[in-house]
Design an enzyme around this catalytic site. Structure first.
Site, PDB file in Angstrom:
ATOM      1  N   PHE A  93       0.861  -1.182   0.000  1.00 57.69           N
ATOM      2  CA  PHE A  93       0.000   0.000   0.000  1.00 57.69           C
ATOM      3  C   PHE A  93       0.896   1.230   0.000  1.00 57.69           C
ATOM      4  O   PHE A  93       1.661   1.451   0.937  1.00 57.69           O
ATOM      5  CB  PHE A  93      -0.953   0.064   1.197  1.00 57.69           C
ATOM      6  CG  PHE A  93      -1.849   1.269   1.101  1.00 57.69           C
ATOM      7  CD1 PHE A  93      -3.014   1.236   0.353  1.00 57.69           C
ATOM      8  CD2 PHE A  93      -1.506   2.465   1.731  1.00 57.69           C
ATOM      9  CE1 PHE A  93      -3.822   2.368   0.218  1.00 57.69           C
ATOM     10  CE2 PHE A  93      -2.310   3.595   1.604  1.00 57.69           C
ATOM     11  CZ  PHE A  93      -3.470   3.548   0.847  1.00 57.69           C
TER      12      PHE A  93
ATOM     13  N   ASP B  94       9.192   2.935   1.972  1.00 60.66           N
ATOM     14  CA  ASP B  94       8.032   3.759   2.314  1.00 60.66           C
ATOM     15  C   ASP B  94       7.835   3.658   3.828  1.00 60.66           C
ATOM     16  O   ASP B  94       7.299   2.667   4.325  1.00 60.66           O
ATOM     17  CB  ASP B  94       6.806   3.254   1.550  1.00 60.66           C
ATOM     18  CG  ASP B  94       5.546   4.047   1.881  1.00 60.66           C
ATOM     19  OD1 ASP B  94       5.549   4.774   2.888  1.00 60.66           O
ATOM     20  OD2 ASP B  94       4.556   3.911   1.133  1.00 60.66           O
TER      21      ASP B  94
ATOM     22  N   LYS C 296       2.377  11.137   7.147  1.00 63.44           N
ATOM     23  CA  LYS C 296       1.542  10.909   8.330  1.00 63.44           C
ATOM     24  C   LYS C 296       2.016  11.692   9.560  1.00 63.44           C
ATOM     25  O   LYS C 296       1.744  12.868   9.651  1.00 63.44           O
ATOM     26  CB  LYS C 296       1.408   9.406   8.572  1.00 63.44           C
ATOM     27  CG  LYS C 296       0.642   8.743   7.415  1.00 63.44           C
ATOM     28  CD  LYS C 296      -0.065   7.459   7.760  1.00 63.44           C
ATOM     29  CE  LYS C 296      -1.102   7.144   6.700  1.00 63.44           C
ATOM     30  NZ  LYS C 296      -0.785   6.012   5.833  1.00 63.44           N
TER      31      LYS C 296
HETATM   32  C1  LIG Z   1      -0.994   6.086   4.390  1.00 63.20           C
HETATM   33  C2  LIG Z   1       0.083   5.548   3.549  1.00 63.20           C
HETATM   34  C3  LIG Z   1       0.407   6.128   2.307  1.00 63.20           C
HETATM   35  C4  LIG Z   1      -0.408   7.243   1.692  1.00 63.20           C
HETATM   36  O1  LIG Z   1      -0.462   8.392   2.461  1.00 63.20           O
HETATM   37  P1  LIG Z   1      -1.611   9.479   2.135  1.00 63.20           P
HETATM   38  O2  LIG Z   1      -1.232  10.642   3.020  1.00 63.20           O
HETATM   39  O3  LIG Z   1      -2.919   8.863   2.510  1.00 63.20           O
HETATM   40  O4  LIG Z   1      -1.527   9.804   0.686  1.00 63.20           O
HETATM   41  C5  LIG Z   1       1.484   5.630   1.616  1.00 63.20           C
HETATM   42  N1  LIG Z   1       2.206   4.599   2.096  1.00 63.20           N
HETATM   43  C6  LIG Z   1       1.921   4.008   3.274  1.00 63.20           C
HETATM   44  C7  LIG Z   1       2.783   2.890   3.756  1.00 63.20           C
HETATM   45  C8  LIG Z   1       0.853   4.451   4.036  1.00 63.20           C
HETATM   46  O5  LIG Z   1       0.550   3.842   5.182  1.00 63.20           O
END
Ligand SMILES: *Cc1c(COP(=O)(O)O)cnc(C)c1O
Length: 390
Positions: A137, A222, A251
Site C-alpha cells: 500500500f 516507504d 503521516k
Molecule cells: C498512508 C500511507 C500512504 C499514503 O499516504 P496518504 O497521506 O494517505 O496519501 C502511503 N504509504 C503508506 C505505507 C501508508 O501507510
C-alpha cells in the site's frame, strides 16, 4: 439531519466509517458528539503518533498562523530551511523534498528513481522499471494503485502507468529474478501496514539491500506508516540493520494536525531534480514547516521511540495471552491481531465499549494508539479487548 446522515447524503461513498462522530481529542483520547470518551487505537493510521492536539505542535502552528501561512516555493520562507535541516538530521539523508500527502511523497520517489535511472544509471528514456511487493500500500493516485495487487484498489481505474513489477513480499529470490538492467528501484514498506501488519522474514531486508547494491538499483523504503517512532525506532529499517537509498515520510510528520510529507535521499539521487522538474504549491509552506519541525521535536524530546518499544512489547505480550486471535504480530505500537473471521464486527464491539480501532485486510484488527499513550490507558484497553475477544 445528523452529522452522519449529512456526510452520507452529500459525500462520495469512498469510505465506510464506524458509526461514531468525533468532536474533540486530547492525547490518546477522543470524544464523540454525545460526550462519550474513547481510547484512540488507530491514530489516523499513524498520523497522530504525537497524540491529538499536542500542545507544542498546536503552539507552533498557531504562532506561525500569526505570521505568514503560504508563500509558494516561488519565494523563500524562513521556516522551510530549519525544517529540512532537522528532517535531514533525523533521517540521515543529505536532502529532503517536502510534499503534503504520503501518496505525493511516493510519487516523488518514483519520479526521482526513474530520472536517476535515466541520468545516472544509463537506462534508456522512459524504460525504467520499479520492483514492488505484492500486498503493498503506497497511496491512491492512479500511478500508485496501478501497481497495487489489491483488486478493489484497481478495478475500473485503469489504464495504468507501466513500469512496475510485483513480487511476493519477503521472497528475496523472486525479487532478484525481477531485477533487469532497466530496474531503477525496489520500493517496499518495511512492514506492510494496510496489507495486514505483515512483518518481513528475518534477514530479508539485509538480502534486499545486498541485491540492490550489487545490481545498482535504489532501495527506497516507504516509512509513511512505520516511520517516526511507530515501531519502537525512529525508522523501521533500523530493525533490519540496513540503510536504504531513500525514504518516503508522511503521516506523523504533520504532528497529527496537518498534511506534511517528504522524500528524503542522498545527493546522488536528489540531484536529478532541477528547478521546474517537480513541485507542489503547498509543499514546504511555512505552516507545514513549523508543524513538521515541532512534530519531530516532540518525537525526540518525549522519547516516543522508546515508549513505543516498551508499551508495544507489553501490549503484544498481553494480546498473545488471549485465546481468540489466530496470530498477534507487530513491532512497537504497530500491532495486528489476525482473527479467523471478519474483523469489522469486533471493531464495532470495541467501539461500543470505548476503544476505537479499524479492521484492515478483512480479518486483522490493527492496534496503533498514539505513542504518547499512558500504560494505564493500555491496561484499560486490554481489559476491554479481553472481554470482546477472550
Ligand atoms: C498512508 C500511507 C500512504 C499514503 O499516504 P496518504 O497521506 O494517505 O496519501 C502511503 N504509504 C503508506 C505505507 C501508508 O501507510
Amino acid at each position: 439531519m445528523s452529522h452522519i446522515e449529512l456526510a452520507e447524503r452529500y459525500g462520495a461513498r469512498n469510505y465506510h466509517p464506524l458509526p461514531v462522530t468525533l468532536v474533540r481529542g486530547e492525547g490518546e483520547w477522543v470524544w464523540d458528539d454525545a460526550g462519550n470518551r474513547y481510547l484512540d487505537m488507530l491514530s489516523a493510521y499513524s498520523a497522530v503518533n504525537q497524540g491529538h492536539l499536542h500542545p507544542r505542535v498546536v503552539a507552533a502552528a498557531t504562532a506561525q498562523l500569526g505570521r505568514i501561512a503560504l508563500t509558494s516555493r516561488a519565494f523563500h520562507n524562513d521556516r522551510l530551511g530549519p525544517f529540512l535541516a532537522r528532517l535531514a538530521a533525523v533521517s540521515g539523508f543529505a536532502r529532503v523534498l517536502p510534499m503534503n500527502t504520503g501518496a505525493e511523497a511516493v510519487e516523488t520517489a518514483i519520479k526521482a528513481a526513474r530520472k536517476w535511472a535515466f541520468q545516472v544509471k544509463g537506462v534508456p528514456a522512459d524504460a525504467a522499471e520499479i520492483v514492488v511487493a505484492e500486498g503493498n500500500f503506497h497511496g491512491r493516485t492512479t500511478t500508485i494503485v496501478g501497481f497495487s495487487t489489491e483488486e478493489q484498489y484497481r478495478l475500473g481505474f485503469g489504464p495504468f502507468t507501466p513500469g512496475f513489477r510485483a513480487v511476493p513480499f519477503g521472497d528475496a529470490d523472486a525479487l532478484e529474478a525481477a531485477i533487469t538492467p532497466r530496474t531503477a528501484a525496489v520500493l517496499l514498506e518495511p512492514i506492510q501496514g494496510e496489507g495486514g501488519v505483515i512483518l518481513p522474514p528475518p534477514g530479508y531486508f539485509a538480502r534486499v539491500r545486498e541485491l540492490c547494491t550489487r545490481h545498482n538499483v535504489l532501495l527506497i523504503l516507504d516509512e509513511i506508516q512505520t516511520g517516526l517512532c511507530r515501531t519502537g525506532r525512529t525508522w523501521a529499517f533500523e530493525h533490519e540493520g540496513i540503510r536504504p537509498d531513500a525514504i518516503c515520510v508522511g503521516k506523523a510528520l504533520g504532528g497529527g494536525i496537518y498534511p506534511v510529507s517528504a522524500f528524503c535521499a542522498d545527493s546522488a539521487v536528489m540531484d536529478v531534480f532541477t528547478p521546474g522538474d517537480h513541485g507542489s504549491t503547498f509543499g514546504g509552506n511555512p505552516v507545514a514547516s513549523a508543524i513538521g519541525l515541532a512534530a519531530l521535536d516532540v518525537l525526540e524530546s518525549e522519547h516516543l521511540a522508546a515508549r513505543a518499544a516498551e508499551n508495544g512489547a507489553w501490549l503484544m505480550a498481553e494480546l498473545r495471552r488471549l485465546r481468540t486471535p489466530v496470530e498477534v504480530r507487530g513491532r512497537g505500537l504497530l500491532i495486528g491481531v489476525e482473527l479467523d473471521r471478519d474483523a469489522r464486527p469486533v471493531c464495532e464491539a470495541l467501539m461500543r465499549r470505548g476503544i476505537l480501532c479499524k479492521d484492515t485486510h478483512h480479518t486483522v484488527v490493527r492496534f496503533a494508539p498514539p505513542l504518547v499513550v499512558a500504560r494505564e490507558a493500555l491496561e484499560h484497553a486490554m481489559g476491554v479487548i479481553a472481554e470482546v475477544m477472550p
